[in-house]
Design a protein around this motif. Structure first.
Motif, mmCIF file in Angstrom:
data_model
loop_
_atom_site.group_PDB
_atom_site.id
_atom_site.type_symbol
_atom_site.label_atom_id
_atom_site.label_comp_id
_atom_site.label_asym_id
_atom_site.label_seq_id
_atom_site.Cartn_x
_atom_site.Cartn_y
_atom_site.Cartn_z
ATOM 1 N N UNK A 15 -6.665 -23.923 23.006
ATOM 2 C CA UNK A 15 -6.943 -22.577 22.509
ATOM 3 C C UNK A 15 -5.689 -21.969 21.912
ATOM 4 N N UNK A 16 -5.905 -21.128 20.933
ATOM 5 C CA UNK A 16 -4.830 -20.331 20.354
ATOM 6 C C UNK A 16 -5.123 -18.853 20.551
ATOM 7 N N UNK A 17 -6.153 -18.574 21.377
ATOM 8 C CA UNK A 17 -6.587 -17.203 21.611
ATOM 9 C C UNK A 17 -6.153 -16.732 22.985
ATOM 10 N N UNK A 18 -5.373 -15.676 23.009
ATOM 11 C CA UNK A 18 -4.933 -15.076 24.273
ATOM 12 C C UNK A 18 -6.030 -14.162 24.805
ATOM 13 N N UNK A 19 -6.045 -13.996 26.118
ATOM 14 C CA UNK A 19 -6.946 -13.024 26.721
ATOM 15 C C UNK A 19 -6.478 -11.616 26.362
ATOM 16 N N UNK A 20 -7.423 -10.750 26.137
ATOM 17 C CA UNK A 20 -7.097 -9.343 25.885
ATOM 18 C C UNK A 20 -6.636 -8.703 27.186
ATOM 19 N N UNK A 21 -5.801 -7.696 27.089
ATOM 20 C CA UNK A 21 -5.330 -6.990 28.286
ATOM 21 C C UNK A 21 -6.502 -6.512 29.134
ATOM 22 N N UNK A 22 -7.579 -6.095 28.496
ATOM 23 C CA UNK A 22 -8.745 -5.601 29.230
ATOM 24 C C UNK A 22 -9.441 -6.697 30.030
ATOM 25 N N UNK A 23 -9.218 -7.969 29.707
ATOM 26 C CA UNK A 23 -9.840 -9.084 30.426
ATOM 27 C C UNK A 23 -9.007 -9.567 31.613
ATOM 28 N N UNK A 24 -7.724 -9.275 31.610
ATOM 29 C CA UNK A 24 -6.821 -9.841 32.606
ATOM 30 C C UNK A 24 -7.180 -9.471 34.036
ATOM 31 N N UNK A 25 -7.540 -8.225 34.293
ATOM 32 C CA UNK A 25 -7.864 -7.818 35.669
ATOM 33 C C UNK A 25 -9.086 -8.551 36.200
ATOM 34 N N UNK A 26 -10.075 -8.793 35.345
ATOM 35 C CA UNK A 26 -11.267 -9.524 35.783
ATOM 36 C C UNK A 26 -10.908 -10.954 36.155
ATOM 37 N N UNK A 27 -10.068 -11.582 35.364
ATOM 38 C CA UNK A 27 -9.654 -12.957 35.678
ATOM 39 C C UNK A 27 -8.749 -12.994 36.902
ATOM 40 N N UNK A 28 -7.859 -12.020 37.045
ATOM 41 C CA UNK A 28 -6.999 -11.968 38.239
ATOM 42 C C UNK A 28 -7.823 -11.805 39.510
ATOM 43 N N UNK A 29 -8.904 -11.068 39.446
ATOM 44 C CA UNK A 29 -9.758 -10.873 40.618
ATOM 45 C C UNK A 29 -10.383 -12.185 41.080
ATOM 46 N N UNK A 30 -10.531 -13.132 40.162
ATOM 47 C CA UNK A 30 -11.141 -14.428 40.497
ATOM 48 C C UNK A 30 -10.140 -15.396 41.131
ATOM 49 N N UNK A 31 -8.853 -15.062 41.088
ATOM 50 C CA UNK A 31 -7.814 -15.928 41.675
ATOM 51 C C UNK A 31 -6.913 -15.080 42.580
ATOM 52 N N UNK A 32 -7.401 -14.746 43.773
ATOM 53 C CA UNK A 32 -6.660 -13.878 44.689
ATOM 54 C C UNK A 32 -5.255 -14.417 44.991
ATOM 55 N N UNK A 33 -4.315 -13.492 45.021
ATOM 56 C CA UNK A 33 -2.941 -13.858 45.354
ATOM 57 C C UNK A 33 -2.072 -14.144 44.136
ATOM 58 N N UNK A 34 -2.677 -14.397 43.000
ATOM 59 C CA UNK A 34 -1.912 -14.592 41.770
ATOM 60 C C UNK A 34 -1.559 -13.216 41.218
ATOM 61 N N UNK A 35 -0.348 -13.127 40.639
ATOM 62 C CA UNK A 35 0.123 -11.847 40.113
ATOM 63 C C UNK A 35 0.594 -12.016 38.684
ATOM 64 N N UNK A 36 0.480 -10.939 37.916
ATOM 65 C CA UNK A 36 1.043 -10.923 36.568
ATOM 66 C C UNK A 36 2.545 -10.757 36.673
ATOM 67 N N UNK A 37 3.265 -11.558 35.927
ATOM 68 C CA UNK A 37 4.722 -11.438 35.846
ATOM 69 C C UNK A 37 5.088 -11.636 34.384
ATOM 70 N N UNK A 38 5.111 -10.540 33.646
ATOM 71 C CA UNK A 38 5.327 -10.644 32.206
ATOM 72 C C UNK A 38 4.150 -11.349 31.565
ATOM 73 N N UNK A 39 4.434 -12.364 30.753
ATOM 74 C CA UNK A 39 3.345 -13.070 30.077
ATOM 75 C C UNK A 39 2.797 -14.247 30.891
ATOM 76 N N UNK A 40 2.979 -14.223 32.204
ATOM 77 C CA UNK A 40 2.563 -15.331 33.073
ATOM 78 C C UNK A 40 1.812 -14.820 34.284
ATOM 79 N N UNK A 41 1.112 -15.761 34.946
ATOM 80 C CA UNK A 41 0.610 -15.497 36.296
ATOM 81 C C UNK A 41 1.404 -16.395 37.236
ATOM 82 N N UNK A 42 1.731 -15.869 38.415
ATOM 83 C CA UNK A 42 2.574 -16.604 39.362
ATOM 84 C C UNK A 42 2.020 -16.497 40.773
#
Length: 116
Positions: A15-42
């Motif tokens: 893919x060359x398509x990034x997730x929109x900022x509005x989508x990030x919280x929904x995806x983060x909710x599906x992977x508990x414990x992962x956090x946003x750190x700049x342009x990454x999840x950690x």
């Protein structure tokens, strides 16, 4: 809204398509414990000893290689820090794609099944 089960059932796709900022919280909710750190999840995983840490590293290496989506990994005696991002999005500047969350869910599943 994606669920953990949805992510586990998927395979990474180029893919060359990034997730929109509005989508990030929904995806983060599906992977508990992962956090946003700049342009990454950690996420940091804890282990009893070096052997368990290496066993986890080897287990996830197989899965993430099969999906052809490779994280940055920092390994110490009893910890493993994993950082996912997608280099091909945003015109090659990097960011987050659904692939990062697919692999995060798979890494979590390995940890929960074998090390928690």
């Amino acid at each position: 809204m994606p669920s953990t089960a949805d992510l586990l059932a998927r395979k990474c796709q180029h893919t060359e398509t990034a997730l929109a900022d509005s989508e990030l919280n929904a995806y983060l909710a599906a992977v508990p414990g992962w956090e946003l750190a700049g342009p990454r999840i950690v996420k940091k995983y804890q282990f009893k000893n070096y052997y368990e840490t290496l066993a986890f590293m080897n287990a996830i290496a197989y899965v993430i290689h099969a999906d052809d989506h490779h994280p940055e990994i920092t390994l110490t005696y009893n910890q493993c820090l994993i950082k996912f991002d997608t280099h091909s999005v945003n015109g090659g500047k990097g960011g987050l794609s659904v692939n990062d969350f697919i692999c995060a869910a798979k890494v979590d599943a390995i940890y929960q099944q074998s090390f928690s």
